[in-house]
Motif scaffolding. Structure first.
Motif, PDB file in Angstrom:
ATOM      1  N   LEU A 441      38.656 -63.320 -28.545  1.00 46.06           N
ATOM      2  CA  LEU A 441      37.529 -62.661 -28.363  1.00 46.06           C
ATOM      3  C   LEU A 441      36.312 -63.552 -28.123  1.00 46.06           C
ATOM      4  CD1 LEU A 441      38.025 -59.683 -30.719  1.00 46.06           C
ATOM      5  CD2 LEU A 441      38.396 -59.684 -28.179  1.00 46.06           C
ATOM      6  N   ILE A 442      36.091 -64.595 -28.966  1.00 46.68           N
ATOM      7  CA  ILE A 442      34.891 -65.394 -28.892  1.00 46.68           C
ATOM      8  C   ILE A 442      35.287 -66.479 -27.707  1.00 46.68           C
ATOM      9  CG2 ILE A 442      33.971 -67.549 -30.193  1.00 46.68           C
ATOM     10  CD1 ILE A 442      34.794 -66.256 -32.701  1.00 46.68           C
ATOM     11  N   ASP A 443      36.193 -66.676 -27.147  1.00 47.77           N
ATOM     12  CA  ASP A 443      36.448 -67.559 -26.034  1.00 47.77           C
ATOM     13  C   ASP A 443      35.959 -66.887 -24.981  1.00 47.77           C
ATOM     14  OD1 ASP A 443      37.519 -69.682 -27.522  1.00 47.77           O
ATOM     15  OD2 ASP A 443      39.383 -69.391 -27.187  1.00 47.77           O
ATOM     16  N   LEU A 474      36.706 -55.109 -39.577  1.00 50.55           N
ATOM     17  CA  LEU A 474      36.127 -54.811 -38.340  1.00 50.55           C
ATOM     18  C   LEU A 474      35.637 -56.340 -37.937  1.00 50.55           C
ATOM     19  CD1 LEU A 474      33.544 -52.159 -37.247  1.00 50.55           C
ATOM     20  CD2 LEU A 474      33.116 -54.453 -37.024  1.00 50.55           C
ATOM     21  N   LEU A 475      36.117 -56.581 -36.660  1.00 52.47           N
ATOM     22  CA  LEU A 475      35.702 -57.710 -35.857  1.00 52.47           C
ATOM     23  C   LEU A 475      35.086 -57.324 -34.586  1.00 52.47           C
ATOM     24  CD1 LEU A 475      38.924 -59.574 -36.312  1.00 52.47           C
ATOM     25  CD2 LEU A 475      36.770 -59.963 -37.768  1.00 52.47           C
ATOM     26  N   ARG A 476      33.804 -57.678 -34.338  1.00 52.94           N
ATOM     27  CA  ARG A 476      32.827 -57.196 -32.991  1.00 52.94           C
ATOM     28  C   ARG A 476      32.444 -58.523 -32.705  1.00 52.94           C
ATOM     29  NH1 ARG A 476      29.770 -53.478 -35.030  1.00 52.94           N
ATOM     30  NH2 ARG A 476      31.032 -51.508 -34.174  1.00 52.94           N
ATOM     31  N   VAL A 477      32.473 -58.733 -31.240  1.00 50.77           N
ATOM     32  CA  VAL A 477      32.191 -59.708 -30.607  1.00 50.77           C
ATOM     33  C   VAL A 477      31.350 -59.155 -29.321  1.00 50.77           C
ATOM     34  CG1 VAL A 477      32.639 -62.024 -29.333  1.00 50.77           C
ATOM     35  CG2 VAL A 477      33.939 -61.198 -31.253  1.00 50.77           C
ATOM     36  N   ALA A 478      29.958 -59.553 -29.490  1.00 55.05           N
ATOM     37  CA  ALA A 478      29.299 -59.023 -27.962  1.00 55.05           C
ATOM     38  C   ALA A 478      28.752 -60.215 -27.500  1.00 55.05           C
ATOM     39  CB  ALA A 478      28.019 -58.096 -28.513  1.00 55.05           C
ATOM     40  N   ASP A 479      28.737 -60.245 -26.030  1.00 52.92           N
ATOM     41  CA  ASP A 479      28.089 -61.530 -25.501  1.00 52.92           C
ATOM     42  C   ASP A 479      26.691 -60.907 -24.223  1.00 52.92           C
ATOM     43  OD1 ASP A 479      29.313 -60.626 -22.745  1.00 52.92           O
ATOM     44  OD2 ASP A 479      31.096 -60.694 -23.724  1.00 52.92           O
ATOM     45  N   SER A 480      26.358 -61.983 -23.727  1.00 54.12           N
ATOM     46  CA  SER A 480      25.239 -61.641 -22.642  1.00 54.12           C
ATOM     47  C   SER A 480      25.673 -61.823 -21.432  1.00 54.12           C
ATOM     48  CB  SER A 480      23.976 -62.631 -23.087  1.00 54.12           C
ATOM     49  OG  SER A 480      24.536 -63.825 -22.900  1.00 54.12           O
ATOM     50  N   GLY A 481      26.931 -61.521 -21.240  1.00 54.27           N
ATOM     51  CA  GLY A 481      27.738 -61.704 -19.795  1.00 54.27           C
ATOM     52  C   GLY A 481      27.393 -60.358 -19.144  1.00 54.27           C
ATOM     53  N   GLY A 525      33.090 -51.763 -25.404  1.00 54.44           N
ATOM     54  CA  GLY A 525      31.456 -51.072 -25.317  1.00 54.44           C
ATOM     55  C   GLY A 525      30.570 -51.970 -24.159  1.00 54.44           C
ATOM     56  N   ARG A 526      29.366 -51.752 -24.555  1.00 56.14           N
ATOM     57  CA  ARG A 526      28.607 -52.406 -23.606  1.00 56.14           C
ATOM     58  C   ARG A 526      27.055 -52.455 -24.228  1.00 56.14           C
ATOM     59  NH1 ARG A 526      28.651 -54.119 -18.052  1.00 56.14           N
ATOM     60  NH2 ARG A 526      26.471 -54.492 -17.464  1.00 56.14           N
ATOM     61  N   ALA A 530      29.069 -57.244 -22.637  1.00 58.49           N
ATOM     62  CA  ALA A 530      30.420 -56.509 -22.962  1.00 58.49           C
ATOM     63  C   ALA A 530      30.546 -56.801 -24.582  1.00 58.49           C
ATOM     64  CB  ALA A 530      31.636 -57.343 -22.565  1.00 58.49           C
ATOM     65  N   VAL A 531      30.942 -55.544 -25.306  1.00 54.79           N
ATOM     66  CA  VAL A 531      31.150 -55.432 -26.748  1.00 54.79           C
ATOM     67  C   VAL A 531      32.639 -55.096 -26.791  1.00 54.79           C
ATOM     68  CG1 VAL A 531      30.501 -54.643 -28.827  1.00 54.79           C
ATOM     69  CG2 VAL A 531      28.976 -54.923 -27.079  1.00 54.79           C
ATOM     70  N   LEU A 532      33.473 -55.972 -27.777  1.00 55.79           N
ATOM     71  CA  LEU A 532      34.826 -55.600 -27.969  1.00 55.79           C
ATOM     72  C   LEU A 532      35.029 -55.611 -29.521  1.00 55.79           C
ATOM     73  CD1 LEU A 532      34.920 -57.430 -25.001  1.00 55.79           C
ATOM     74  CD2 LEU A 532      37.498 -56.747 -25.709  1.00 55.79           C
ATOM     75  N   THR A 533      35.553 -54.332 -30.067  1.00 51.38           N
ATOM     76  CA  THR A 533      35.416 -54.139 -31.374  1.00 51.38           C
ATOM     77  C   THR A 533      36.951 -53.784 -31.744  1.00 51.38           C
ATOM     78  OG1 THR A 533      33.184 -53.121 -31.507  1.00 51.38           O
ATOM     79  CG2 THR A 533      34.842 -52.683 -33.389  1.00 51.38           C
ATOM     80  N   VAL A 534      37.353 -54.686 -32.688  1.00 58.37           N
ATOM     81  CA  VAL A 534      38.794 -54.557 -33.214  1.00 58.37           C
ATOM     82  C   VAL A 534      38.892 -54.062 -34.560  1.00 58.37           C
ATOM     83  CG1 VAL A 534      40.936 -55.773 -33.613  1.00 58.37           C
ATOM     84  CG2 VAL A 534      39.654 -56.504 -31.728  1.00 58.37           C
ATOM     85  N   ARG A 535      39.516 -53.016 -35.025  1.00 54.43           N
ATOM     86  CA  ARG A 535      39.480 -52.654 -36.310  1.00 54.43           C
ATOM     87  C   ARG A 535      41.209 -52.915 -36.606  1.00 54.43           C
ATOM     88  NH1 ARG A 535      35.388 -49.392 -37.737  1.00 54.43           N
ATOM     89  NH2 ARG A 535      33.824 -49.038 -35.854  1.00 54.43           N
TER      90      ARG A 535
END
Length: 544
Positions: A441-443, A474-481, A525-526, A530-535
């Motif tokens: 997710l981070i990469d 909960l692992l959530r990664v958001a970026d400015s892409g 999500g957005r 992009a926002v990706l959330t893993v539970r």
């Protein structure tokens, strides 16, 4: 030779009979069947021919006897003073012309007037005459002076219908047998030819069978099949055989486990097994597949396909690369850590040179302030990560990814609400799965932020949230892409989907697979990007 005490007996020199091959057994069975069929046919034909010959003999002697009885001269002679003088020569002519063995003319009491053997004239007829005296023509098989014969007796009637004499005509059974001898010999010849032809055909067919079975017997073939089945089901590689209509002929135990198949699959089409679309396309494609990596619901498999013969079907081999892929991901993380440490060492050397140079210039106060500021910046990130994330694997991963992101000009931030205490994560949640999920997710987020850096003011940013929420990790990664299009949301986690020019499209697919394997979910999500959330559930029983 005498065998002394304690001396072993000589080995049995009798040659042990080897079991007959399957082809030999079938040959014997087929020869017996052909012989039985031919013999049965010959018997039936003989009985049919014998019956027809007997019926023809009855018709022949009946015609001869009626011809004599209906002749006007015979009627006149039967009532004349000397019937023998007239009837003897006439009866012999009729016997010769009609090709019968005897024609006998007698009075109503059965005393012969005419006979083939003149010595029998005047003697009583040997046979039954009651039916003829009653006005009927009767037939029978009876033993007379010439031996057993088929004969008929018919009455000679005068003008007023009275029986004035009797006529008997017959053919001996010996003559009938002589008539059957020719057809019987022909029948035997035909039967022998049929047996020879059937035996030759059977031999050729079994010779071909012997070549295909390599001369093995039924027991040997049965054992070979059992060995074959045991071998196929015991190998660790998955093996699937498909016929020319893409239906499953064989699926061994390893393939069932790798593909997650349940129940009976033999006879089903491969595209009806509920497998990933990319895997089905690779298998049913026109060309063979070589070491292709595919993701199933819970595993990473390497696929190879090869055709069988010319249009007979294809064979699939599957190797489990789930653990290898996880280890590769961990190795990539370690390499990333090493690269980050190298970059930090390089930066530390530069900063140390700057401090030394300031001291040499007599700018001691500036040197202290510069060193203190750099130390506080590095320590602040470390303290924040270590204070928030008690899980050592996640903490090390975040520190390494932060250094990598900084090297690429991306600010990686851990949100204030992030917190995972040590010992919260259950043993069932493997650290390598956490590395797979959060690392990919981070990469992807860093790559997306770098690619879209020109579209947003300020440095590219990646924000990571890691906390326990309602019994779930909960692992959530958001970026400015640039974010993920709504139309592509369903394809993001498919193997091969990527927006990178040289990407393999495996990262997010592995994230989704790892989440499913641990009973978790992945959401897209957005926000800014992009926002990706893993539970991931912390209690697997509750997840089930």
């Amino acid at each position: 030779m005498r065998i002394g005490p304690g001396r072993p007996a000589p080995p049995d020199r009798a040659v042990r009979r080897l079991p007959r091959s399957l082809a030999g057994q079938l040959f014997l069975v087929q020869v017996v069947i052909v012989a039985a069929v031919v013999a049965g046919g010959a018997v039936l034909v003989y009985l049919f021919t014998e019956h027809r010959t007997h019926a023809a003999a009855v018709r022949q002697v009946t015609a001869a006897a009626r011809a004599v009885a209906d002749a006007p001269g015979v009627r006149e002679a039967a009532t004349g003073p000397d019937p023998t003088a007239v009837l003897q020569s006439y009866a012999e002519r009729v016997r010769t012309d009609a090709a019968v063995d005897f024609v006998t003319v007698m009075d109503p009491h059965g005393i012969r007037w005419a006979h083939r053997d003149p010595a029998q004239i005047g003697r009583p007829f040997l046979g039954h005459i009651d039916g003829a005296l009653a006005g009927r023509t009767t037939s029978e098989t009876y033993t007379g002076t010439l031996g057993p014969s088929v004969r008929v007796v018919t009455p000679i009637l005068d003008d007023r219908g009275r029986v004035v004499g009797l006529v008997s005509a017959g053919i001996t059974l010996q003559s009938i047998s002589a008539q059957l001898r020719g057809p019987l010999l022909a029948l035997v010849g035909v039967a022998a030819g049929a047996l020879a032809l059937g035996g030759a055909g059977t031999y050729l067919a079994n010779a071909r069978l012997r070549r295909h079975t390599h001369g093995m017997g039924a027991d040997e073939l049965s054992h070979l099949y059992e060995y074959h089945q045991a071998t196929l089901h015991s190998v660790r590689e998955g093996l699937v055989l498909l016929d020319r209509t893409q239906r499953v002929v064989l699926c061994n135990d390893a393939a069932r486990e790798l593909l997650g198949l349940q129940g009976e699959v033999e006879g089903l089409r491969f595209d009806a097994l509920g497998l990933p679309e990319s895997l089905v396309r690779a298998v049913l494609g026109s060309g063979p597949a070589h070491d292709e990596v595919h993701l199933t619901a819970e595993r990473v498999v390497v696929l190879n396909t090869s055709p069988i013969g010319t249009g007979l079907g294809s064979v699939l081999t599957l190797r489990d690369h789930t653990e290898l892929q996880s280890l590769t991901g961990e190795l990539d993380s370690v390499r990333g850590f090493a690269d980050a440490l190298g970059a930090q060492a390089h930066e530390a050397a530069n900063r140390l040179h700057a401090v030394v140079s300031l001291i040499e210039l007599g700018r001691h106060q500036e040197a202290v302030e510069f060193a203190t500021a750099e130390l506080e910046l590095a320590q602040r990130l470390t303290d924040k990560v270590v204070g928030a994330v008690g899980e050592p694997v996640l903490a090390a991963l975040l520190l390494g990814k932060a250094s990598q992101a900084a090297e690429r000009g991306v600010d990686l931030e851990l949100t204030e609400d992030s917190r995972i205490d040590d010992g919260v994560l259950p043993p069932a949640l493997a650290p390598r799965d956490l590395v797979t999920v959060l690392g990919n997710l981070i990469d992807n987020a860093v790559d997306a932020a770098v690619e879209n850096a020109a579209a947003h003011p300020g440095p590219p940013e990646v924000t990571v949230t890691a906390r326990v929420d309602a019994g779930q990790l909960l692992l959530r990664v958001a970026d400015s892409g640039a974010g993920i299009d709504t139309d592509a949301a369903g394809e993001v986690f498919r193997r091969g989907w990527t927006t990178k020019q040289h990407g393999r499209g495996l990262g997010l697919a592995l994230v989704a697979q790892t989440a499913r394997r641990n009973g978790g979910t992945v959401e897209i999500g957005r926000e800014r990007g992009a926002v990706l959330t893993v539970r991931l559930p912390l209690q697997r029983e509750a997840a089930r």
